[in-house]
Design an enzyme around this catalytic site. Structure first.
Site, short mmCIF file in Angstrom:
data_model
loop_
_atom_site.label_atom_id
_atom_site.label_comp_id
_atom_site.label_asym_id
_atom_site.label_seq_id
_atom_site.Cartn_x
_atom_site.Cartn_y
_atom_site.Cartn_z
N SER A 1 -10.57 -3.52 5.00
CA SER A 1 -9.20 -3.04 4.84
C SER A 1 -8.56 -2.79 6.20
CB SER A 1 -9.18 -1.74 4.04
OG SER A 1 -7.89 -1.15 4.04
N SER A 2 -7.22 -2.83 6.22
CA SER A 2 -6.48 -2.45 7.43
C SER A 2 -5.97 -1.01 7.36
CB SER A 2 -5.29 -3.40 7.64
OG SER A 2 -5.75 -4.71 7.92
N THR B 1 0.88 -1.16 0.00
CA THR B 1 0.00 0.00 0.00
C THR B 1 0.93 1.22 0.00
OG1 THR B 1 -1.50 -1.32 1.30
CG2 THR B 1 -1.89 1.04 1.34
N THR C 1 -4.02 1.82 -2.29
CA THR C 1 -3.35 0.54 -2.53
C THR C 1 -3.89 -0.19 -3.76
OG1 THR C 1 -2.78 -1.58 -1.48
CG2 THR C 1 -4.99 -0.73 -1.09
#
Length: 591
Positions: free
Chosen positions: A473-474, A402, A420
């Site tokens: 998502s993180s 990302t 990303t």
């Protein structure tokens, strides 16, 4: 007054110091002014040398910290032309799509956290979506097993891209300069080319064989022989695509020639994205999640990012412990953080997903009583096995490649954006004729409950594959306030390590009194519930600490670089200090 001059020399150029003195009404006394200006020039050299020894530098008019030097220069140029932080962010985004092909993109998506100079906050979700033809079991074979790499390196791995729409939405709401002027620098970088770094050369050489395998008849990012530092990378087809976006805005990507090229590419490889998917894609403005940590206000991203909820859970889990007393990366500090992380990632596996499809219990997850209950079985006697930790219960029930950039303008407007393609270079598949890479974000869905994705993250029903749904998502773009003023802009790439990297950077500053560059450069460690191990960068934990952890039942494994944090700290009103992660080509520039 002499102290004031001293600080002006430290933070700015001689000319800026003199201007500031005049603005400070020193000019009321002609002779005093002449004397102080002379003193400024006499002392400037030694003072700037003294304060520059540790690499610190402060800027007053604006700052950009991002993953590639050419993109940082583009952003600062926009700020110098009078653009605000969002204008610069749009320009940086498209410049990174050219200069950082492994993560910068127009074929991916991301999240933006915004804070205005007056304290208004907002977030923009331009995360990719599952195509309308997607289905829950699309990556399973007839026996119900996940088919290896199908969600990673095929045309079916791509979600509907959101980046272009996201930049357009951000510009329409907050931008001030002309759209074409923000896209043009990226066009010039693509058409004229730019000098590649040692890192990018290595990435291109490493991925070259897969580019050739997955892209028959295409030559994007491929050359005869190896790439070397200083080689010029020209991307003519990408320049043409960017021209369409410059001239036609949204229709330059989601309709017209570029859309036709994207659909043709999908059809050539059995992909799922259709023209209807492109037409229906729209970014979403969402209310920021906010919380407090020891007097600091945290402004961060709501679902479908899991990052904001997880970050606040982590901060609240450790808030009442004496981290400052224990010290940076000492065994008690590490143990507390690891135990908090394993519980937070367990919750992530069950409760986090796209709020448009699943009722995410954000308020319940962030209640102080709930967080206290989650930490109640933490014992100093021994590590808590992850097998004994399950997602919590209550009443009522991301890519290693990302990229992130942090920007602030002269008026104090701040932007934190993480974007990303998921894996490095996404699916590794290019759109023929358009010159950009397709994402492989579909892997961020849960292909099968209990089966980890490429980052080892476990998911369930909340993150199951559905048409039109955004995958979890993180990514954790975040802005921090102190006493109602901007304090920090922070974010990072790193897949599942994003959340913990942002968390550790924040506490490095608040708890361990590190400056911004130290905070992003400091060695990091990570735990994500499963697998049950502490990943630690080389040098993050000394041998004595490792022994103490092992004696208590913790498994410690080595790791390469964790995250690439790009952040900005406001040390006092109008004085900005950048932190560019030395793990990559990350660059901090200001003026």
């Amino acid at each position: 007054m002499i102290e004031y001059i001293y600080h002006q020399i430290a933070y700015f150029s001689k000319e800026q110091a003199i201007t500031s003195m005049y603005n400070f009404n020193i000019k009321k006394s002609k002779y005093l002014s002449l004397f102080l200006i002379s003193l400024t020039f006499v002392l400037a050299g030694c003072v700037q040398k003294r304060l520059g020894m540790d690499g610190k530098r402060y800027y007053h008019n604006g700052m950009v910290v991002c993953a590639y030097p050419d993109a940082a220069r583009v952003g600062v140029d926009i700020l110098k032309k009078g653009g605000n932080a969002v204008d610069a962010a749009v320009a940086v985004h498209f410049a990174l799509a050219v200069t950082l092909p492994e993560a910068g993109n127009i074929g991916g998506g991301g999240f933006m956290v915004y804070r205005s100079k007056t304290g208004e906050s907002n977030t923009l979700d331009f995360r990719e979506k599952g195509p309308l033809a997607a289905s829950a079991d699309m990556y399973l074979d007839s026996a119900g097993n996940v088919i290896p790499d199908m969600s990673l390196y095929t045309h079916k791995a791509s979600g509907v891209p959101g980046s272009v729409d996201g930049m357009i939405q951000a510009h329409q709401k907050y931008g001030t300069l002309k759209w074409a002027d923000l896209v043009q620098p990226a066009i010039e970088l693509a058409r004229k080319g730019f000098k590649i770094t040692k890192h990018l050369a290595a990435d291109l050489n490493r991925t070259g064989p897969q580019f050739k395998k997955l892209n028959p008849g295409k030559s994007y990012l491929i050359k005869e022989g190896d790439w070397h530092e200083g080689d010029t990378l020209v991307q003519e087809d990408l320049a043409k695509t960017l021209e369409q976006i410059r001239d036609k805005g949204r229709d330059g990507f989601y309709d017209g020639v570029v859309a036709d090229q994207l659909i043709a590419e999908m059809n050539s490889g059995g992909g799922l994205i259709s023209k209807t998917d492109l037409k229906n894609y729209h970014s979403v403005w969402r209310n920021a999640i906010t919380g407090n940590y020891k007097g600091y206000k945290i402004i961060t991203m709501p679902p479908p990012s899991s990052g904001g909820v997880a970050l606040l859970q982590l901060l609240r889990s450790v808030e009442h412990y004496p981290l400052k007393k224990w010290g940076f990366n000492q065994d008690s500090t590490v143990r507390l953080i690891v135990e908090a992380e394993r519980r937070v990632y367990a919750d992530r596996s069950k409760y986090l997903g796209d709020p448009d499809f699943y009722k995410v219990p954000v308020d319940s997850l962030l209640k102080p009583d709930y967080i206290a209950s989650r930490m109640s079985n933490f014992s100093w006697d021994a590590a808590t096995p992850s097998t004994s930790i399950q997602p919590g219960t209550f009443v009522g029930y991301e890519s290693d490649q990302t990229t992130h950039y942090s920007i602030v303008d002269r008026e104090g407007n701040a932007v934190s954006i993480t974007t990303t393609l998921n894996d490095s270079f996404g699916s590794r598949i290019f759109v023929q004729g358009a010159g950009f890479l397709l994402n492989n974000e579909m892997d961020d869905f849960s292909s099968k409950p209990g089966v980890p994705n490429m980052y080892g993250l476990i998911g369930g029903k909340a993150n199951s594959i559905q048409p039109g749904k955004r995958m979890l998502s993180s990514m954790t773009p975040t802005i921090v306030e102190k006493d109602g003023r901007l304090f920090m802009i922070v974010g990072t790439p790193g897949g599942s390590t994003i959340i913990t990297s942002v968390f550790q950077t924040i506490i490095n500053v608040i708890e361990f009194n590190q400056d911004m560059q130290q905070a992003v450069a400091s060695k990091r460690f990570h735990h994500q519930w499963l697998p049950d191990e502490i990943e630690a960068e080389k040098g993050a934990l000394d041998s004595a600490t490792v022994v103490k952890l092992q004696q208590k039942g913790y498994k410690v494994t080595g790791s390469g670089g964790i995250g690439r944090v790009d952040a900005i700290l406001q040390t006092r009103p109008g004085y900005y200090q950048g932190g560019a992660d030395p793990r990559g080509d990350d660059t901090k520039l200001g003026f």
